[in-house]
Scaffold this motif. Structure first.
Motif, mmCIF file in Angstrom:
data_model
loop_
_atom_site.group_PDB
_atom_site.id
_atom_site.type_symbol
_atom_site.label_atom_id
_atom_site.label_comp_id
_atom_site.label_asym_id
_atom_site.label_seq_id
_atom_site.Cartn_x
_atom_site.Cartn_y
_atom_site.Cartn_z
ATOM 1 N N ARG A 58 0.765 -1.149 -0.213
ATOM 2 C CA ARG A 58 -0.005 -0.009 0.119
ATOM 3 C C ARG A 58 1.037 1.423 0.037
ATOM 4 O O ARG A 58 0.534 2.347 -0.627
ATOM 5 C CB ARG A 58 -0.946 0.046 1.269
ATOM 6 N N ASN A 59 2.214 1.145 0.692
ATOM 7 C CA ASN A 59 2.867 2.525 0.738
ATOM 8 C C ASN A 59 3.555 2.591 -0.398
ATOM 9 O O ASN A 59 4.131 4.015 -0.753
ATOM 10 C CB ASN A 59 3.901 2.204 1.947
ATOM 11 N N LEU A 60 3.545 1.822 -1.613
ATOM 12 C CA LEU A 60 4.228 2.083 -2.699
ATOM 13 C C LEU A 60 3.377 2.921 -3.608
ATOM 14 O O LEU A 60 4.154 3.655 -4.471
ATOM 15 C CB LEU A 60 4.357 0.805 -3.532
ATOM 16 N N VAL A 61 2.144 3.440 -3.190
ATOM 17 C CA VAL A 61 1.428 4.435 -3.805
ATOM 18 C C VAL A 61 0.989 5.435 -3.186
ATOM 19 O O VAL A 61 0.140 6.157 -3.390
ATOM 20 C CB VAL A 61 0.124 3.782 -4.609
ATOM 21 N N ALA A 62 1.786 5.859 -2.084
ATOM 22 C CA ALA A 62 1.516 7.164 -1.385
ATOM 23 C C ALA A 62 1.806 8.328 -2.227
ATOM 24 O O ALA A 62 2.365 8.562 -3.047
ATOM 25 C CB ALA A 62 2.686 7.142 -0.157
ATOM 26 N N GLY A 63 0.777 9.057 -1.846
ATOM 27 C CA GLY A 63 0.477 10.205 -2.494
ATOM 28 C C GLY A 63 -0.353 10.124 -4.059
ATOM 29 O O GLY A 63 -0.201 11.030 -4.819
ATOM 30 N N GLY A 64 -0.641 8.921 -4.279
ATOM 31 C CA GLY A 64 -1.594 8.808 -5.358
ATOM 32 C C GLY A 64 -0.945 8.326 -6.583
ATOM 33 O O GLY A 64 -1.433 8.135 -7.773
ATOM 34 N N ARG A 65 0.604 8.417 -6.465
ATOM 35 C CA ARG A 65 1.439 7.901 -7.712
ATOM 36 C C ARG A 65 0.914 6.464 -8.139
ATOM 37 O O ARG A 65 0.523 5.507 -7.423
ATOM 38 C CB ARG A 65 2.855 7.916 -7.366
ATOM 39 N N ARG A 66 1.431 6.007 -9.381
ATOM 40 C CA ARG A 66 1.028 4.776 -9.938
ATOM 41 C C ARG A 66 2.275 3.706 -9.530
ATOM 42 O O ARG A 66 3.640 4.592 -9.978
ATOM 43 C CB ARG A 66 0.709 4.661 -11.406
ATOM 44 N N ALA A 67 2.352 2.595 -9.177
ATOM 45 C CA ALA A 67 3.575 1.746 -9.075
ATOM 46 C C ALA A 67 3.301 0.557 -9.567
ATOM 47 O O ALA A 67 1.897 0.017 -9.285
ATOM 48 C CB ALA A 67 3.920 2.027 -7.595
ATOM 49 N N VAL A 68 4.127 -0.186 -9.790
ATOM 50 C CA VAL A 68 3.967 -1.963 -10.374
ATOM 51 C C VAL A 68 4.793 -2.549 -9.344
ATOM 52 O O VAL A 68 6.277 -2.351 -9.278
ATOM 53 C CB VAL A 68 4.485 -2.122 -11.746
ATOM 54 N N LEU A 69 4.184 -3.492 -8.424
ATOM 55 C CA LEU A 69 4.974 -4.477 -7.584
ATOM 56 C C LEU A 69 5.280 -5.720 -8.197
ATOM 57 O O LEU A 69 4.293 -6.176 -8.749
ATOM 58 C CB LEU A 69 4.076 -4.517 -6.433
ATOM 59 N N VAL A 73 -3.970 -8.613 -3.761
ATOM 60 C CA VAL A 73 -4.893 -7.646 -4.398
ATOM 61 C C VAL A 73 -6.399 -7.910 -3.533
ATOM 62 O O VAL A 73 -6.770 -6.669 -3.306
ATOM 63 C CB VAL A 73 -4.999 -8.211 -5.772
ATOM 64 N N ALA A 74 -6.775 -9.095 -3.143
ATOM 65 C CA ALA A 74 -7.909 -9.181 -2.385
ATOM 66 C C ALA A 74 -7.920 -8.449 -1.072
ATOM 67 O O ALA A 74 -8.844 -7.808 -0.577
ATOM 68 C CB ALA A 74 -8.215 -10.772 -2.146
ATOM 69 N N ALA A 75 -6.802 -8.552 -0.358
ATOM 70 C CA ALA A 75 -6.631 -7.829 0.935
ATOM 71 C C ALA A 75 -6.738 -6.531 0.517
ATOM 72 O O ALA A 75 -7.286 -5.617 1.557
ATOM 73 C CB ALA A 75 -5.280 -8.300 1.694
ATOM 74 N N LEU A 76 -5.831 -5.959 -0.332
ATOM 75 C CA LEU A 76 -5.931 -4.498 -0.579
ATOM 76 C C LEU A 76 -6.978 -3.614 -0.982
ATOM 77 O O LEU A 76 -7.317 -2.500 -0.799
ATOM 78 C CB LEU A 76 -4.646 -4.247 -1.671
ATOM 79 N N ALA A 77 -7.654 -4.305 -2.028
ATOM 80 C CA ALA A 77 -8.712 -3.750 -2.919
ATOM 81 C C ALA A 77 -9.632 -2.988 -2.060
ATOM 82 O O ALA A 77 -10.176 -1.780 -2.218
ATOM 83 C CB ALA A 77 -9.575 -4.948 -3.864
ATOM 84 N N PRO A 78 -10.225 -3.688 -0.807
ATOM 85 C CA PRO A 78 -11.549 -3.018 0.056
ATOM 86 C C PRO A 78 -10.574 -1.890 1.034
ATOM 87 O O PRO A 78 -11.536 -1.192 1.595
ATOM 88 C CB PRO A 78 -11.968 -4.107 0.809
ATOM 89 N N ALA A 79 -9.435 -1.632 0.993
ATOM 90 C CA ALA A 79 -8.955 -0.758 2.029
ATOM 91 C C ALA A 79 -7.947 0.170 1.303
ATOM 92 O O ALA A 79 -6.569 -0.055 1.480
ATOM 93 C CB ALA A 79 -8.277 -1.668 3.162
ATOM 94 N N PRO A 80 -8.301 1.031 0.403
ATOM 95 C CA PRO A 80 -7.409 1.944 -0.447
ATOM 96 C C PRO A 80 -6.784 3.125 0.562
ATOM 97 O O PRO A 80 -7.448 3.269 1.471
ATOM 98 C CB PRO A 80 -8.372 2.427 -1.586
ATOM 99 N N PRO A 81 -5.720 3.528 -0.132
ATOM 100 C CA PRO A 81 -5.106 4.672 0.579
ATOM 101 C C PRO A 81 -6.191 5.895 0.527
ATOM 102 O O PRO A 81 -6.980 5.774 -0.519
ATOM 103 C CB PRO A 81 -3.694 5.147 0.172
#
Length: 229
Positions: free
Chosen positions: A13-24, A42-50
């Motif tokens: 989640r921290n890879l996209v701090a500030g709204g930037r796009r990132a590929v992990l 993805v399943a864990a991240l999807a419902p809890a966006p920054p």
């Protein structure tokens, strides 16, 4: 400190701090649990966006396997018996996709998928909307220091290495080959022959990873789905 799945979720989640796009990227040998780990993340991240991002749409999964060369092209090149080796993928095409994703200029980008039942890539199978800020992409050769593959690493924000123990990885790999049509003898021969040569090559890239995901975490996320890497 013991690495946990929850810690991986937070780090991603921290890879996209500030709204930037990132590929992990998630690398590792065949059947190391890459696909399962990517899907669970993805399943864990999807419902809890920054803050400021839209639930669900903010994270996407784009496997590298869609860049397998089709069997007809492998036959033409004389590489069909080595399917899965580095030169049986369109590495530069994969890098071009990653570049488009990083440039973040298109409303939607279509990526190819891979259908295990027919063992063939499928063009335009995966839509990535502009809203997707984090894209998780797994594959064998993300860390390979080879002229064709080298551009890939520079386009990934981070690469994690799935480090499943060898006996379990081999068991899963043989099981996968059997599920998708090989008899047990052929499955063992392919897993310990062609696949193992590739696995040795991939294992040599482990030290280039930003993070090594230990077997304990991979076991924690469960059994891979049919065809999972």
């Amino acid at each position: 400190m013991t690495l946990t799945f929850d810690a991986l979720v937070k780090r991603a989640r921290n890879l996209v701090a500030g709204g930037r796009r990132a590929v992990l990227g998630i690398a590792g040998p065949p059947a190391a649990g890459k696909t399962t780990l990517a899907e669970e993340l993805v399943a864990a991240l999807a419902p809890a966006p920054p803050p400021g991002l839209t639930a669900g749409a903010w994270v996407a999964h784009v496997p590298m396997d869609g860049f397998h060369l089709a069997d007809v092209e492998l036959e033409r090149l004389g590489r069909r018996d080595r399917k899965g080796a580095p030169d049986t993928f369109d590495a530069l095409g994969y890098a071009a996709l990653l570049r488009r994703l990083r440039e973040d200029e298109d409303d939607v980008i279509y990526a190819p998928g891979f259908e295990r039942v027919i063992e063939q890539p499928i063009a335009g199978a995966i839509p990535i909307p502009r809203a997707a800020r984090l894209i998780v992409s797994e594959g064998n050769y993300l860390l390979l220091d080879d002229p064709s593959w080298r551009p890939v690493r520079a386009l990934l924000a981070e690469v994690w290495y799935a480090d499943l123990d060898q006996p379990e990885r081999l068991r899963r790999l043989i099981d996968r080959h059997v599920r998708f049509g090989k008899d047990e003898t052929a499955a063992i021969e392919w897993a310990t022959g062609t696949d193992e040569r590739n696995a040795v090559l991939i294992a040599a890239t482990r030290e280039r990873a930003d993070l090594v995901v230990p077997a304990a975490v991979i076991h924690r996320v469960g059994t891979p789905p049919p065809g999972g890497a």
